[in-house]
Design a protein around this motif. Structure first.
Motif, PDB file in Angstrom:
ATOM      1  N   TRP A  19       0.880  -1.173   0.000  1.00 42.92           N
ATOM      2  CA  TRP A  19       0.000   0.000   0.000  1.00 42.92           C
ATOM      3  C   TRP A  19       0.912   1.215   0.000  1.00 42.92           C
ATOM      4  CZ3 TRP A  19      -5.371   0.902   1.197  1.00 42.92           C
ATOM      5  CH2 TRP A  19      -5.673   2.194   1.626  1.00 42.92           C
ATOM      6  N   ARG A  20       0.722   2.111  -0.951  1.00 45.35           N
ATOM      7  CA  ARG A  20       1.584   3.298  -1.053  1.00 45.35           C
ATOM      8  C   ARG A  20       0.730   4.527  -1.317  1.00 45.35           C
ATOM      9  NH1 ARG A  20       4.671   7.084  -1.081  1.00 45.35           N
ATOM     10  NH2 ARG A  20       6.577   7.315  -2.262  1.00 45.35           N
ATOM     11  N   GLU A  29       4.747  12.538  13.225  1.00 51.84           N
ATOM     12  CA  GLU A  29       4.673  11.207  13.848  1.00 51.84           C
ATOM     13  C   GLU A  29       4.544  11.261  15.369  1.00 51.84           C
ATOM     14  OE1 GLU A  29       7.132   8.003  12.137  1.00 51.84           O
ATOM     15  OE2 GLU A  29       7.858   9.549  10.776  1.00 51.84           O
ATOM     16  N   SER A  38      -6.365   1.155  11.679  1.00 52.55           N
ATOM     17  CA  SER A  38      -5.084   0.623  12.161  1.00 52.55           C
ATOM     18  C   SER A  38      -5.300  -0.438  13.227  1.00 52.55           C
ATOM     19  CB  SER A  38      -4.219   1.746  12.737  1.00 52.55           C
ATOM     20  OG  SER A  38      -3.845   2.636  11.729  1.00 52.55           O
ATOM     21  N   LEU A  53       3.287  -6.604   9.702  1.00 51.14           N
ATOM     22  CA  LEU A  53       2.914  -5.300   9.170  1.00 51.14           C
ATOM     23  C   LEU A  53       4.090  -4.356   9.335  1.00 51.14           C
ATOM     24  CD1 LEU A  53       0.601  -3.493   8.076  1.00 51.14           C
ATOM     25  CD2 LEU A  53       0.080  -2.950  10.460  1.00 51.14           C
ATOM     26  N   GLU A  54       4.481  -3.709   8.239  1.00 51.08           N
ATOM     27  CA  GLU A  54       5.550  -2.722   8.281  1.00 51.08           C
ATOM     28  C   GLU A  54       4.999  -1.397   7.770  1.00 51.08           C
ATOM     29  OE1 GLU A  54       9.054  -4.135   6.196  1.00 51.08           O
ATOM     30  OE2 GLU A  54       8.436  -6.192   6.629  1.00 51.08           O
ATOM     31  N   ARG A  55       5.198  -0.335   8.540  1.00 47.62           N
ATOM     32  CA  ARG A  55       4.752   1.004   8.140  1.00 47.62           C
ATOM     33  C   ARG A  55       5.973   1.904   8.033  1.00 47.62           C
ATOM     34  NH1 ARG A  55       1.062   0.390  12.527  1.00 47.62           N
ATOM     35  NH2 ARG A  55      -1.025  -0.044  11.807  1.00 47.62           N
ATOM     36  N   GLU A  56       5.963   2.739   7.013  1.00 49.41           N
ATOM     37  CA  GLU A  56       7.022   3.730   6.860  1.00 49.41           C
ATOM     38  C   GLU A  56       6.372   5.028   6.384  1.00 49.41           C
ATOM     39  OE1 GLU A  56      11.114   4.501   4.312  1.00 49.41           O
ATOM     40  OE2 GLU A  56      10.045   2.605   4.079  1.00 49.41           O
ATOM     41  N   TRP A  57       6.565   6.085   7.158  1.00 53.10           N
ATOM     42  CA  TRP A  57       6.016   7.382   6.767  1.00 53.10           C
ATOM     43  C   TRP A  57       7.038   8.096   5.902  1.00 53.10           C
ATOM     44  CZ3 TRP A  57       1.100   8.334   7.172  1.00 53.10           C
ATOM     45  CH2 TRP A  57       0.358   7.663   8.162  1.00 53.10           C
ATOM     46  N   LEU A  62       2.069   7.425   3.399  1.00 49.92           N
ATOM     47  CA  LEU A  62       2.378   6.162   4.058  1.00 49.92           C
ATOM     48  C   LEU A  62       2.747   5.074   3.057  1.00 49.92           C
ATOM     49  CD1 LEU A  62       2.264   4.303   6.621  1.00 49.92           C
ATOM     50  CD2 LEU A  62      -0.159   3.970   6.086  1.00 49.92           C
ATOM     51  N   LYS A  63       3.749   4.294   3.416  1.00 54.17           N
ATOM     52  CA  LYS A  63       4.101   3.076   2.680  1.00 54.17           C
ATOM     53  C   LYS A  63       3.891   1.935   3.669  1.00 54.17           C
ATOM     54  CE  LYS A  63       8.033   0.725   0.597  1.00 54.17           C
ATOM     55  NZ  LYS A  63       9.473   0.828   0.331  1.00 54.17           N
ATOM     56  N   LEU A  64       3.021   0.989   3.306  1.00 56.67           N
ATOM     57  CA  LEU A  64       2.666  -0.097   4.205  1.00 56.67           C
ATOM     58  C   LEU A  64       2.840  -1.423   3.477  1.00 56.67           C
ATOM     59  CD1 LEU A  64      -0.183  -0.232   6.669  1.00 56.67           C
ATOM     60  CD2 LEU A  64      -0.166  -1.972   4.913  1.00 56.67           C
TER      61      LEU A  64
END
Length: 74
Positions: A19-20, A29, A38, A53-57, A62-64
């Motif tokens: 997911w991007r 944050e 979430s 699950l990996e999240r990166e802001w 968001l990149k999930l």
């Protein structure tokens, strides 16, 4: 208004959902509070489906990555 979401699913030994969010903005944050979505993902996916699950802001959203460790059957 110019933002969009790209979703890609890869099936193999594991099922992986990417997911991007693109064209948005990076949130502060330090003020993030998990919302209903979430909490639902964490409850259903992580506990019940043995997922990771990996999240990166990023600067524009968001990149999930959601990885299901058990192969998904059609």
């Amino acid at each position: 208004p110019q933002g969009r979401i790209e979703i890609n699913v890869v099936k193999g030994e594991h099922a992986v959902l990417h997911w991007r969010e693109i064209g948005g903005r990076k949130p502060d944050e330090s003020n993030l509070v998990p919302g209903f979505g979430s909490r639902l993902i964490e409850s259903a996916a992580l506990r019940q489906l043995d997922a990771r699950l990996e999240r990166e802001w990023l600067d524009d959203g968001l990149k999930l990555t959601l990885t299901l460790h058990r192969a998904v059957r059609d």
